[in-house]
Write a protein that holds these residues in place. Structure first.
Motif, PDB file in Angstrom:
ATOM      1  N   UNK A   9       0.864  -1.019  -0.051  1.00  0.00           N
ATOM      2  CA  UNK A   9       0.253   0.014  -0.048  1.00  0.00           C
ATOM      3  C   UNK A   9       0.889   1.455  -0.075  1.00  0.00           C
ATOM      4  N   UNK A  10       0.703   2.086  -1.097  1.00  0.00           N
ATOM      5  CA  UNK A  10       1.454   3.351  -1.161  1.00  0.00           C
ATOM      6  C   UNK A  10       0.812   4.522  -0.570  1.00  0.00           C
ATOM      7  N   UNK A  11       1.543   5.224   0.015  1.00  0.00           N
ATOM      8  CA  UNK A  11       0.883   6.465   0.758  1.00  0.00           C
ATOM      9  C   UNK A  11       1.953   7.398   0.465  1.00  0.00           C
ATOM     10  N   UNK A  12       1.152   8.682  -0.092  1.00  0.00           N
ATOM     11  CA  UNK A  12       1.892   9.974  -0.187  1.00  0.00           C
ATOM     12  C   UNK A  12       1.870  10.890   0.690  1.00  0.00           C
ATOM     13  N   UNK A  13       2.896  11.730   1.418  1.00  0.00           N
ATOM     14  CA  UNK A  13       2.706  12.668   2.234  1.00  0.00           C
ATOM     15  C   UNK A  13       3.503  13.700   2.017  1.00  0.00           C
ATOM     16  N   UNK A  14       3.088  14.892   2.480  1.00  0.00           N
ATOM     17  CA  UNK A  14       3.605  16.098   1.989  1.00  0.00           C
ATOM     18  C   UNK A  14       3.876  16.938   3.164  1.00  0.00           C
ATOM     19  N   UNK A  15       5.302  16.965   3.682  1.00  0.00           N
ATOM     20  CA  UNK A  15       5.632  17.514   4.827  1.00  0.00           C
ATOM     21  C   UNK A  15       5.711  19.259   4.765  1.00  0.00           C
ATOM     22  N   UNK A  16       5.342  19.747   5.886  1.00  0.00           N
ATOM     23  CA  UNK A  16       5.209  21.271   5.579  1.00  0.00           C
ATOM     24  C   UNK A  16       6.459  21.619   5.684  1.00  0.00           C
TER      25      UNK A  16
END
Length: 191
Positions: free
Chosen positions: A121-128
């Protein structure tokens, strides 16, 4: 009666599996998690999930062994658990303002039939954008040193993120329960 076994030493995976309200054993597989030369983050995750399940399998007959592993990648760089405060600072400084892809692999091995079910399962996360004050404040409060990417999205770490994109929020925590529930149903486990 078939035994459900979590092949993991992760307290996060243990907590997630409790949501199913099923009895299960926990057995730490104690494997070398070092990447192979040329292996990318996704490949590492798949291999380690499988290795964990197969390492525990000889200890349990007539069982369903759950192996899982999580890795991450940012701009072709593998992101690992920082393990220390100093390395977590460096990691969060590196990830500041960037998109990170997390890969959570799942393996379910039936030790009686030898049937193996696997997925990632892929998950994309954008950090501030994170400054040193924000990073230090967060790390001192949550101490996510055993978390890939130095963040606990299920806790205060959510405040360090701009967005998360993925099909199963439990995958980001470390065990994709939606996929696991489907795999268990394939093995006639009822909830």
């Amino acid at each position: 009666m078939i035994t459900l076994v979590l092949a993991s030493s992760s307290p996060y995976r243990r907590e997630l599996l409790l949501r199913f309200k099923l009895p299960f054993d926990v057995f730490s597989p104690d494997i070398d998690e070092s990447p192979y030369i040329g292996e990318n983050a996704k490949e590492i995750s798949v291999r380690l999930a499988r290795e964990k399940a197969f390492k525990v399998a000889p200890h349990y007959s007539n069982s369903l062994i759950i192996g899982s592993d999580q890795t991450a990648e940012c701009q072709d760089q593998i992101i690992e658990k920082p393990n220390t405060h100093e390395l977590a600072i460096k990691q969060l400084q590196l990830l500041s303002g960037k998109v990170v892809t997390f890969y959570t692999s799942l393996c379910l091995l039936n030790t009686q039939t030898k049937k193996l079910q696997e997925c990632v399962v892929d998950f994309e996360v954008k950090y501030k954008e994170l400054n040193l004050e924000i990073i230090n404040s967060y790390l001192l409060k949550e101490q996510p040193y055993n978390c890939v990417g130095s963040v606990k999205s299920e806790g205060l770490g959510i405040t360090l993120l701009d967005y998360i994109k993925g099909e199963d929020p439990t995958a980001l925590i470390g065990l994709p329960l939606i996929k696991l529930s489907n795999m268990l149903r394939n093995e006639s486990v009822t909830f």
